[in-house]
Design a protein around this motif. Sequence first.
Motif, PDB file in Angstrom:
ATOM      1  N   ALA A  80       1.336   0.381  -4.283  1.00  0.00           N
ATOM      2  CA  ALA A  80       2.321   0.093  -5.338  1.00  0.00           C
ATOM      3  C   ALA A  80       2.576  -1.406  -5.459  1.00  0.00           C
ATOM      4  CB  ALA A  80       3.627   0.828  -5.054  1.00  0.00           C
ATOM      5  N   GLN A  81       2.660  -2.090  -4.330  1.00  0.00           N
ATOM      6  CA  GLN A  81       2.965  -3.519  -4.351  1.00  0.00           C
ATOM      7  C   GLN A  81       1.807  -4.334  -4.890  1.00  0.00           C
ATOM      8  OE1 GLN A  81       4.488  -4.913  -0.624  1.00  0.00           O
ATOM      9  NE2 GLN A  81       5.125  -6.867  -1.469  1.00  0.00           N
ATOM     10  N   ARG A  83      -0.665  -3.229  -6.796  1.00  0.00           N
ATOM     11  CA  ARG A  83      -0.891  -2.862  -8.195  1.00  0.00           C
ATOM     12  C   ARG A  83       0.044  -3.664  -9.101  1.00  0.00           C
ATOM     13  NH1 ARG A  83       0.200   2.386  -9.785  1.00  0.00           N
ATOM     14  NH2 ARG A  83      -1.103   2.100 -11.576  1.00  0.00           N
ATOM     15  N   GLU A  84       1.297  -3.819  -8.675  1.00  0.00           N
ATOM     16  CA  GLU A  84       2.262  -4.608  -9.454  1.00  0.00           C
ATOM     17  C   GLU A  84       1.809  -6.068  -9.532  1.00  0.00           C
ATOM     18  OE1 GLU A  84       6.839  -6.138  -8.969  1.00  0.00           O
ATOM     19  OE2 GLU A  84       6.364  -4.115  -8.278  1.00  0.00           O
ATOM     20  N   THR A  87      -1.175  -6.275 -11.889  1.00  0.00           N
ATOM     21  CA  THR A  87      -0.743  -6.068 -13.274  1.00  0.00           C
ATOM     22  C   THR A  87      -0.153  -7.352 -13.846  1.00  0.00           C
ATOM     23  OG1 THR A  87      -0.378  -3.713 -12.909  1.00  0.00           O
ATOM     24  CG2 THR A  87       0.790  -4.720 -14.758  1.00  0.00           C
ATOM     25  N   THR A 107      -3.848   4.914  -7.522  1.00  0.00           N
ATOM     26  CA  THR A 107      -2.451   5.276  -7.744  1.00  0.00           C
ATOM     27  C   THR A 107      -1.591   4.595  -6.684  1.00  0.00           C
ATOM     28  OG1 THR A 107      -2.489   7.200  -6.292  1.00  0.00           O
ATOM     29  CG2 THR A 107      -3.188   7.539  -8.588  1.00  0.00           C
ATOM     30  N   ASN A 108      -0.297   4.788  -6.767  1.00  0.00           N
ATOM     31  CA  ASN A 108       0.598   4.213  -5.756  1.00  0.00           C
ATOM     32  C   ASN A 108       0.382   4.836  -4.381  1.00  0.00           C
ATOM     33  OD1 ASN A 108       1.649   2.472  -7.604  1.00  0.00           O
ATOM     34  ND2 ASN A 108       3.560   3.565  -7.876  1.00  0.00           N
TER      35      ASN A 108
END
Length: 175
Positions: A80-81, A83-84, A87, A107-108
Amino acid sequence: MAANVNAAASASRVLDVCAANAQVLMAVIENMKAKAVADEYFAQCIADCGTAETSEIPVIVRLLNGEAKETACPALWPAAQWREHVTKLVAKPDTDVVLRHGGTTITNASGSVLALAGASGRLEFEAVLQWHFAEAAEADPNDALIEAAGWGHVDSVNRLLALDANPRAAATVAL
């Protein structure tokens, strides 16, 4: 205090048995050697964990237009971290990003940067960018305009106005 007395008494009994029996002494020595090896292994695991915690993995993001962006992420960042982080590197705020690694969508829950990088020590994947309001604009550009304005996405508002969305139109029931 009582625990120290009990431990000392137990150690004294072990030493007495070792002094009386060479086989017991050899078994105790072998157990101590095995414990030392286990302790050394444990210490190495702790050192490796500390290295992984502070190391960075090179990350290459390939866009469908052929452009590549490079960055580095801490090895233990969860999906999740990073990927952010990626992005923000490749997309505007009103863009949805789908990341793929080895043909699999990330995915996360995909694991840490280190887990995905594996033995190669680097991570390379492709990013598919999609304008967040693409489907809404196709269904009803006026509703998409209202939604984009509501979220404060100025670039999308301008884009929708260029697609002839009517700023005076009322929202439909679907919105």
